[in-house]
Design a protein around this motif. Structure first.
Motif, PDB file in Angstrom:
ATOM      1  N   LYS A   6      68.213 -19.561 125.492  1.00 21.20           N
ATOM      2  CA  LYS A   6      69.489 -19.693 124.794  1.00 21.20           C
ATOM      3  C   LYS A   6      70.584 -20.161 125.752  1.00 21.20           C
ATOM      4  O   LYS A   6      71.402 -21.005 125.415  1.00 21.20           O
ATOM      5  N   SER A  10      72.624 -23.573 125.245  1.00 20.90           N
ATOM      6  CA  SER A  10      74.069 -23.555 125.038  1.00 20.90           C
ATOM      7  C   SER A  10      74.768 -24.469 126.029  1.00 20.90           C
ATOM      8  O   SER A  10      75.665 -25.225 125.668  1.00 20.90           O
ATOM      9  N   LYS A  13      74.177 -28.141 125.400  1.00 24.53           N
ATOM     10  CA  LYS A  13      75.034 -28.604 124.310  1.00 24.53           C
ATOM     11  C   LYS A  13      76.454 -28.852 124.820  1.00 24.53           C
ATOM     12  O   LYS A  13      77.084 -29.857 124.475  1.00 24.53           O
ATOM     13  N   ILE A  14      76.948 -27.925 125.661  1.00 30.25           N
ATOM     14  CA  ILE A  14      78.302 -28.096 126.201  1.00 30.25           C
ATOM     15  C   ILE A  14      78.376 -29.351 127.064  1.00 30.25           C
ATOM     16  O   ILE A  14      79.309 -30.143 126.955  1.00 30.25           O
ATOM     17  N   LEU A  28      85.175 -26.206 124.516  1.00 29.06           N
ATOM     18  CA  LEU A  28      83.764 -26.045 124.165  1.00 29.06           C
ATOM     19  C   LEU A  28      83.222 -24.708 124.645  1.00 29.06           C
ATOM     20  O   LEU A  28      82.516 -24.001 123.938  1.00 29.06           O
ATOM     21  N   SER A  31      84.572 -21.860 122.518  1.00 33.86           N
ATOM     22  CA  SER A  31      83.952 -21.735 121.207  1.00 33.86           C
ATOM     23  C   SER A  31      82.508 -21.238 121.313  1.00 33.86           C
ATOM     24  O   SER A  31      82.089 -20.347 120.577  1.00 33.86           O
ATOM     25  N   GLU A  32      81.739 -21.781 122.276  1.00 29.74           N
ATOM     26  CA  GLU A  32      80.311 -21.433 122.340  1.00 29.74           C
ATOM     27  C   GLU A  32      80.089 -20.086 123.045  1.00 29.74           C
ATOM     28  O   GLU A  32      79.431 -19.201 122.519  1.00 29.74           O
ATOM     29  N   VAL A  33      80.656 -19.934 124.239  1.00 32.91           N
ATOM     30  CA  VAL A  33      80.315 -18.786 125.078  1.00 32.91           C
ATOM     31  C   VAL A  33      81.125 -17.543 124.709  1.00 32.91           C
ATOM     32  O   VAL A  33      80.610 -16.427 124.731  1.00 32.91           O
ATOM     33  N   LYS A  36      81.180 -17.666 119.860  1.00 32.67           N
ATOM     34  CA  LYS A  36      79.908 -17.652 119.135  1.00 32.67           C
ATOM     35  C   LYS A  36      78.922 -16.657 119.746  1.00 32.67           C
ATOM     36  O   LYS A  36      78.427 -15.758 119.075  1.00 32.67           O
ATOM     37  N   GLN A  37      78.624 -16.813 121.045  1.00 32.63           N
ATOM     38  CA  GLN A  37      77.596 -15.968 121.663  1.00 32.63           C
ATOM     39  C   GLN A  37      78.148 -14.633 122.167  1.00 32.63           C
ATOM     40  O   GLN A  37      77.383 -13.724 122.449  1.00 32.63           O
ATOM     41  N   THR A  80      72.006 -22.251 133.756  1.00 30.68           N
ATOM     42  CA  THR A  80      73.206 -22.815 133.124  1.00 30.68           C
ATOM     43  C   THR A  80      73.636 -24.083 133.864  1.00 30.68           C
ATOM     44  O   THR A  80      74.042 -25.056 133.232  1.00 30.68           O
TER      45      THR A  80
ATOM     46  N   SER B 155      83.862 -25.796 115.030  1.00 34.22           N
ATOM     47  CA  SER B 155      83.367 -26.060 116.381  1.00 34.22           C
ATOM     48  C   SER B 155      84.013 -27.320 116.968  1.00 34.22           C
ATOM     49  O   SER B 155      84.198 -28.314 116.273  1.00 34.22           O
TER      50      SER B 155
END
Lengths: 184, 172
Positions: A6, A10, A13-14, A28, A31-33, A36-37, A80, B155
């Motif tokens: 994951k 992630s 994607k970033i 980004l 929003s993602e780290v 979302k996660q 990462t 997003s």
């Protein structure tokens, strides 16, 4: 194992959707780290960003390494970092072979002009959100607001580097403590 | 041999380029003078591509320069060279921070740095805005996008794709 995959995905994607310098990565990441996660808090992200700014290397990579280390130690940090550079390696190797097709393409140019505007808007919203949050949490609102204005003036009016600005801010932060000690 | 040299040269850039991708550019000019890996014209093309493709600019530059010099393996090795110092240094800093995160002095420091970083981000925004928001149309699109983002927390990836489509449709 699951979280390692994951983490890689992630950050892949970033890396794939970051256009431009290190700053474009912030919306980004947030929003993602953060959202979302929920791997990091917003404060941690901003701290990593400040530190990544002052240590050698590319800011975006530094922040990626930092986040990976926090979650899964050294393996996380390597994953990462690898995730964030993978899209670059694939895309650049592809484009480098088809360079002339890419550079003079009108459609690509229009798309990029649009993306730049989008990135401006994303960063504006991010600054707005973060400013609100930092102000709310600050325990020395006047001092921290002055640090913000002072840093902004330094950066706009002089050619002081980002590193020096961050270091000066951390020194100024100790003023209330020193003043209190002076009164005793 | 060329691989080792590539790794080492980019390791050095990763170690000394502080503060983002643009900081790697002067180092690359030095490289083109020192080795015959790529010319200054090629470097200019690389900057254009690195800025306009996904991924951090510094990483893109390293991959491109490595690819130009020694193919796909070269691109991979140059990029690994660039990020190795970051990984080592950040792991050390992260270890330290883990031990001292709750220390009141560290808290004071981080609290004071946050507003300064906000100023840094704002300055970066102004620089990007200067070159991207230069027509009435682009400023209009900027305001509409910002309002959309404030209203609908979707997003960023979605918004980046949307901006690209707007760019193509309106021929910005």
């Amino acid at each position: 194992m699951d979280i390692l995959i994951k983490l890689f995905c992630s950050f892949f994607k970033i890396g794939l959707f970051t256009f431009g310098g290190g700053y474009a990565i912030l919306p980004l990441l947030k929003s993602e780290v953060v959202e979302k996660q929920k791997w990091l808090t917003e404060d941690e992200l901003l701290d990593y960003f400040s530190i990544g700014q002052c240590t050698p290397g590319i800011i975006a990579v530094n922040v990626a390494t930092f986040s990976g280390y926090k979650l899964k130690g050294i393996i996380g940090a390597i994953l990462t970092t690898f995730g964030i550079i993978c899209p670059s390696i694939i895309i650049i190797c592809l484009i480098a072979s088809l360079l002339n097709l890419y550079i003079d393409n009108q459609t690509v140019e229009h798309a990029l002009a649009g993306i730049r505007i989008g990135v401006c808007a994303l960063i504006s919203v991010l600054i707005f959100d973060m400013a609100k949050k930092i102000y709310k949490q600050s325990r020395h609102k006047k001092l921290h607001f002055s640090i913000f204005l002072l840093s902004l003036m330094l950066l706009l009016l002089t050619d002081v580097s980002a590193v020096l600005t961050v270091i000066s801010a951390s020194v100024i932060g100790f003023l209330p403590k020193l003043l209190k000690r002076g009164q005793k | 041999m060329i691989y080792l040299q590539l790794f080492f040269e980019f390791f050095k850039i990763g170690l000394f380029a502080i503060g983002g991708g643009a900081a790697t550019i002067p180092f690359l000019f030095d490289l083109s003078e020192k080795h015959n890996w790529f010319s200054v014209e090629e470097l200019t093309n690389m900057i254009a591509v690195a800025e306009s493709t996904p991924g951090p600019i510094g990483v893109n530059m390293a991959t491109f320069a490595g690819f130009q010099t020694a193919g796909i393996t070269g691109g991979l090795i140059a990029t690994l060279g660039l990020v190795t110092p970051s990984v080592i240094i950040i792991i050390m800093v992260a270890k330290l921070l883990k031990c001292y995160a709750q220390n009141p002095n560290v808290q004071i420091m981080l609290g004071a740095i946050r507003p300064a970083v906000l100023a840094l981000i704002l300055c970066a925004l102004m620089q990007i805005a200067k070159i991207s928001l230069n027509t009435g149309l682009s400023i209009g699109v900027f305001f509409i996008l910002t309002l959309l983002m404030l209203k609908y927390k979707k997003s960023p990836i979605l918004y980046i794709i949307l901006s690209a489509v707007i760019g193509i449709v309106l021929k910005i």
